[in-house]
Design a protein around this motif. Structure first.
Motif: not given
Length: 409
Positions: A157-161, A181-189, A237-244, A247-249
């Protein structure tokens, strides 16, 4: 023992008034970003009014960096406003029957919440969510149910901080607090002054839910919003690219202009692009499309504060194109709306949180972006669909609301 109390001078009436004013400003959110006195970010006109409401800085109940300073964020409720009676929480189906493609509309159509719940229920491996305002605990409960029911599902999940900050190790937003805090949930600000204003979910990398709605009770139960589900591989695929990229970068832009992603009948734009002082690609596409319209331009927009759009609409009106503009009542008094009325264009207001333009009854532009100053610096998407049936569904929704909408003033 004597009772020793510190002695302080009584506050002056002026200091009390200043304190109350600061508190009032601090309580106001806006869908497009910081308010007139806030940090609008580099390249953004800090004098531009906020463009938001309902809990979204650039949306109906979300803050929008083009909205008035007293507007609330998009997807939420303005301070002091009556939020109205609560509506029923959408519930997660126990089996997947597949979401309707849409478009579907809130708050009249129960399919609006059902569509989102089917997207969640049908995911097998991953849910990648870019959500500006995750504020409704009902949706948080559905995500918790999904995690319990499916031991393989991973949520990123990406959120606005500013809309879902962390205080003392706890997420301060109702939707994510219980699963953060669930082990299969990751949140990025996003961790920046401009907004991460998207409202989309990629499911299993094979479909994407795209909406104007924030994850708030207002967006689902009070405001006028839309959503669609797309399974075109290029668009997903484009939505996923922008998400990554987010989220990742950890990269939220601006980026060098990347142009449009096309896969008939879809076109897809993202922002922010460099420089943010210049129009984003989606914004230029809007003004160009209005200039090329032949018969009609219908608008449903939370915040229209850009003069370039109103001038293009006036020019279309003057060459005989039928123009209708339905905006949020929060922005009915904006100069851009007044320009339309002065030119004889019928502009009306309702509880609109859409970001929609319908061109010649054949093409729809929707997505997350308001037509405001700060939208150029925000993380936004603009999805175009060249399909007469889709355009007809949006036109029917505008006609329904138009019949009871009030004149802009």
């Amino acid at each position: 023992m004597s009772d020793r109390r510190a002695s302080f001078p009584a506050p002056s009436p002026l200091s009390i008034l200043l304190a109350l004013a600061l508190l009032a400003l601090g309580a106001c959110g806006d869908d497009d970003g910081p308010g007139p006195t806030g940090d609008a970010g580099p390249g953004v006109d800090a004098s531009a009014p906020f463009d938001g409401g309902g809990g979204e800085a650039d949306a109906a109940t979300e803050p929008d960096a083009g909205a008035p300073a007293d507007a609330a964020p998009d997807g939420g409720t303005d301070a002091g406003m009556d939020a109205g009676p609560p509506c029923a929480c959408p519930t997660l189906p126990t089996t997947c029957t597949g979401p309707v493609a849409g478009p579907v509309f809130s708050p009249e159509d129960p399919a609006f919440g059902e569509q989102l719940m089917e997207v969640l229920a049908c995911a097998d491996e991953s849910l990648h969510m870019a959500l500006y305002l995750p504020g409704w605990d009902c949706i948080g409960d559905a995500l918790a149910d999904k995690l319990e029911a499916d031991e393989d599902i991973v949520m990123e999940i990406v959120v606005d901080d500013d809309q879902c900050p962390t205080f003392g190790g706890t997420r301060d937003c109702d939707m994510l607090r219980g699963i953060a805090d669930h082990p299969r949930v990751t949140i990025v600000d996003d961790d920046r002054s401009a907004l991460m204003h998207h409202k989309y979910i990629v499911a299993d990398g094979t479909s994407v839910w795209v909406s104007s709605a924030n994850m708030t009770e207002d967006s689902f139960c009070e405001d006028l919003n839309n959503s669609v589900v797309i399974d075109d591989a290029t668009i997903v695929g484009r939505f996923e690219e922008v998400f990554q990229r987010m989220f990742t970068d950890g990269s939220f832009g601006p980026v060098e202009p990347e142009g449009v992603t096309e896969s008939a009948p879809y076109r897809l734009y993202f922002s922010p692009e460099s420089p943010i002082s210049s129009p984003s690609g989606w914004f230029t596409a809007l003004t160009d499309a209005i200039a090329e319209a032949e018969t009609s331009v219908d608008v449903m927009i939370f915040a229209l504060t850009r003069g370039e759009i109103s001038e293009a609409l006036v020019a279309a009106h003057e060459r005989g194109v039928e123009v209708r503009v339905l905006s949020s009542f929060r922005f009915g008094g904006e100069a851009a709306i007044q320009t339309l009325q002065d030119a004889g264009i019928d502009a009306r207001v309702a509880d609109v949180h859409h970001k929609v333009m319908i061109l010649d009854g054949e093409t729809v532009a929707t997505g997350s972006a308001n037509w405001s100053m700060n939208a150029w610096s925000n993380s936004e998407n603009s999805l175009w669909i060249a399909d007469a049936d889709v355009a007809s569904a949006f036109t029917d929704e505008l006609d329904r609301v138009w019949a009871t909408a009030s004149p802009a003033e």
